[in-house]
Design a protein around this motif. Structure first.
Motif, PDB file in Angstrom:
ATOM      1  N   ASP A  58     -12.927 -25.088   1.811  1.00 53.24           N
ATOM      2  CA  ASP A  58     -13.899 -25.230   2.895  1.00 53.24           C
ATOM      3  C   ASP A  58     -15.284 -25.616   2.370  1.00 53.24           C
ATOM      4  N   ARG A  59     -15.296 -26.666   1.561  1.00 48.90           N
ATOM      5  CA  ARG A  59     -16.571 -27.139   1.029  1.00 48.90           C
ATOM      6  C   ARG A  59     -16.523 -28.652   0.844  1.00 48.90           C
ATOM      7  N   MET A  60     -17.731 -29.231   0.786  1.00 51.74           N
ATOM      8  CA  MET A  60     -17.897 -30.630   0.423  1.00 51.74           C
ATOM      9  C   MET A  60     -18.663 -30.666  -0.894  1.00 51.74           C
ATOM     10  N   LEU A  61     -18.209 -31.515  -1.795  1.00 52.61           N
ATOM     11  CA  LEU A  61     -18.809 -31.619  -3.120  1.00 52.61           C
ATOM     12  C   LEU A  61     -19.539 -32.948  -3.271  1.00 52.61           C
ATOM     13  N   ARG A  62     -20.437 -32.981  -4.260  1.00 50.54           N
ATOM     14  CA  ARG A  62     -21.255 -34.172  -4.496  1.00 50.54           C
ATOM     15  C   ARG A  62     -21.301 -34.450  -5.991  1.00 50.54           C
ATOM     16  N   TRP A  63     -20.929 -35.678  -6.359  1.00 47.14           N
ATOM     17  CA  TRP A  63     -20.981 -36.120  -7.763  1.00 47.14           C
ATOM     18  C   TRP A  63     -22.093 -37.139  -7.900  1.00 47.14           C
ATOM     19  N   ASP A  64     -22.940 -36.973  -8.918  1.00 45.05           N
ATOM     20  CA  ASP A  64     -24.081 -37.857  -9.156  1.00 45.05           C
ATOM     21  C   ASP A  64     -23.735 -38.880 -10.229  1.00 45.05           C
ATOM     22  N   GLU A  65     -23.842 -40.168  -9.895  1.00 42.52           N
ATOM     23  CA  GLU A  65     -23.450 -41.230 -10.812  1.00 42.52           C
ATOM     24  C   GLU A  65     -24.354 -41.308 -12.041  1.00 42.52           C
ATOM     25  N   GLU A  66     -25.615 -40.975 -11.894  1.00 41.30           N
ATOM     26  CA  GLU A  66     -26.561 -41.083 -13.005  1.00 41.30           C
ATOM     27  C   GLU A  66     -26.381 -39.960 -14.024  1.00 41.30           C
ATOM     28  N   THR A  67     -26.117 -38.773 -13.564  1.00 41.30           N
ATOM     29  CA  THR A  67     -26.055 -37.614 -14.458  1.00 41.30           C
ATOM     30  C   THR A  67     -24.642 -37.090 -14.684  1.00 41.30           C
ATOM     31  N   GLY A  68     -23.718 -37.424 -13.787  1.00 41.43           N
ATOM     32  CA  GLY A  68     -22.374 -36.874 -13.859  1.00 41.43           C
ATOM     33  C   GLY A  68     -22.276 -35.457 -13.321  1.00 41.43           C
ATOM     34  N   ALA A  69     -23.377 -34.923 -12.816  1.00 42.87           N
ATOM     35  CA  ALA A  69     -23.388 -33.546 -12.322  1.00 42.87           C
ATOM     36  C   ALA A  69     -22.649 -33.447 -10.987  1.00 42.87           C
ATOM     37  N   VAL A  70     -21.970 -32.330 -10.786  1.00 39.79           N
ATOM     38  CA  VAL A  70     -21.279 -32.039  -9.531  1.00 39.79           C
ATOM     39  C   VAL A  70     -21.884 -30.780  -8.934  1.00 39.79           C
ATOM     40  N   SER A  71     -22.177 -30.828  -7.652  1.00 40.07           N
ATOM     41  CA  SER A  71     -22.734 -29.668  -6.967  1.00 40.07           C
ATOM     42  C   SER A  71     -22.110 -29.570  -5.585  1.00 40.07           C
ATOM     43  N   VAL A  72     -22.349 -28.449  -4.926  1.00 40.55           N
ATOM     44  CA  VAL A  72     -21.845 -28.253  -3.565  1.00 40.55           C
ATOM     45  C   VAL A  72     -22.802 -28.934  -2.592  1.00 40.55           C
ATOM     46  N   PHE A  73     -22.273 -29.851  -1.802  1.00 39.65           N
ATOM     47  CA  PHE A  73     -23.063 -30.518  -0.769  1.00 39.65           C
ATOM     48  C   PHE A  73     -23.150 -29.665   0.489  1.00 39.65           C
ATOM     49  N   ARG A  74     -22.019 -29.089   0.864  1.00 39.19           N
ATOM     50  CA  ARG A  74     -22.009 -28.248   2.058  1.00 39.19           C
ATOM     51  C   ARG A  74     -20.883 -27.232   1.926  1.00 39.19           C
ATOM     52  N   ARG A  75     -21.199 -25.980   2.160  1.00 45.11           N
ATOM     53  CA  ARG A  75     -20.203 -24.920   2.109  1.00 45.11           C
ATOM     54  C   ARG A  75     -20.001 -24.364   3.519  1.00 45.11           C
ATOM     55  N   GLY A  76     -18.786 -23.885   3.828  1.00 43.27           N
ATOM     56  CA  GLY A  76     -18.501 -23.523   5.208  1.00 43.27           C
ATOM     57  C   GLY A  76     -18.566 -24.771   6.062  1.00 43.27           C
ATOM     58  N   ALA A  77     -17.873 -25.828   5.593  1.00 45.47           N
ATOM     59  CA  ALA A  77     -18.034 -27.168   6.151  1.00 45.47           C
ATOM     60  C   ALA A  77     -17.079 -27.476   7.288  1.00 45.47           C
ATOM     61  N   GLY A  78     -16.256 -26.523   7.677  1.00 45.02           N
ATOM     62  CA  GLY A  78     -15.305 -26.781   8.748  1.00 45.02           C
ATOM     63  C   GLY A  78     -14.020 -27.420   8.264  1.00 45.02           C
ATOM     64  N   HIS A  79     -13.660 -27.121   7.004  1.00 40.54           N
ATOM     65  CA  HIS A  79     -12.441 -27.698   6.409  1.00 40.54           C
ATOM     66  C   HIS A  79     -12.409 -29.214   6.609  1.00 40.54           C
TER      67      HIS A  79
END
Length: 319
Positions: A58-79
């Protein structure tokens, strides 16, 4: 003489080679692993990021092309499942758990575009595509209501799995195609005269003619998964040569010639749920496969999900 190409590529027809489909990276790049079921990658060109869904978590993730970092974009996102962009570069999302289609505005607020048809709750919207007139077309199978794994178990109020169109002016939700076992991925041809829809349970891709009034006609089978032992069709994307690339679950990524011939495939180590083009040249294929997000630079260029003339502007807001 044996081919020197690695196992990533499998040529089934010489057009896979002559069309430059095998002229890319020799191997896959693993951008992230740790999902329960990865779906719906979409590339945001202004921010050089990929946003994708991890449905059971139940989350959306975000990958950054410049850094390669991954973080949570939205949690409790409604599946959430499928994601795309509209003509203004705003994020369109299919929320299985919330049984609705939404748009993320520039300031990060969420607008509900559709959650009912004829007063009945949608099943669990799966994938969406935006036509150049601003209409949003989406599939609505029952994957999110059959159990609590990817949504919330419930009875279907509609009693069928259909494809719908949201009118850009009135917001009316209209049924455009039915008689599906489980409609899944959908994509317009470059000229928007045809709509391709995968039916996961039926094991085929159907193609429809698109009328000027926003209705469909002449539905017919474009490709059949049943001839491949491990294939099940999910989402679909075109390259600029008119070839259709298909997430085919345990059979990797399929590539079809415009005449419907399966000309080649990509071997992926996990079941492929969704694919999307991105990168500065739109020749980077992002692959959401089971627990991971992969990518490779290809020898072909993918079409943009909103066609020519799009505005690649979107200001994501963490949540």
């Amino acid at each position: 003489m044996a081919s020197e190409r690695p196992a990533l590529y499998e040529m089934l027809d010489d057009r896979f080679r002559t069309g430059r489909c095998m002229n890319g990276d020799d191997g896959l790049e693993v951008l992230y692993t740790g999902c329960r079921w990865a779906e719906g990658p979409v590339y945001l060109p202004a921010w050089k990021q990929v946003i994708w869904s991890d449905i059971p978590n139940d989350r959306m993730l975000r990958w950054d092309e410049e850094t390669g970092a991954v973080s949570v974009f939205r949690r409790g996102a409604g599946h959430t499942n499928g994601n795309t962009l509209d003509r203004q570069g705003r994020l369109i999302t299919c929320e299985q758990g919330n049984r609705r289609v939404t748009r993320t505005e520039y300031d990060g607020t969420v607008t509900v575009l559709a959650d009912r048809w004829q007063g009945k709750r949608l099943n669990s919207p799966n994938d969406a595509v935006v036509k150049s007139d601003g209409s949003v077309w989406f599939s609505d199978p029952d994957f999110g209501i059959t159990s609590d794994y990817e949504g919330y178990r419930a009875e279907s109020e509609i009693g069928a799995n259909n494809v719908y169109r949201i009118d850009p002016g009135s917001g009316e939700v209209r049924l455009v195609a039915d008689c599906f076992a489980a409609p899944n991925g959908l994509v317009f041809s470059a000229d928007e005269r045809q709509l391709f829809v995968s039916d996961t349970r039926a094991g085929h891709i159907r193609v429809f003619n698109v009328r000027d009034n926003g209705t469909l006609s002449d539905g017919r089978i474009f490709a059949d998964a049943t001839c491949r032992k491990n294939a099940r069709f999910d989402n679909l994307r075109f390259d600029d040569g008119g070839r259709l690339w298909v997430a085919a679950m345990d059979d990797g990524v399929h590539c079809y010639d415009p005449d419907g011939t399966l000309i080649g495939r990509l071997h992926i180590p996990e079941a492929v749920a969704n694919i999307s083009w991105g990168g500065a040249k739109r020749n980077r294929l992002f692959i959401a496969a089971q627990t991971s997000l992969y990518s490779l630079i290809t020898g072909v260029t993918g079409t943009h999900p909103t066609g020519p003339g799009h505005r690649p502007w979107f200001s994501p807001k963490s949540g």
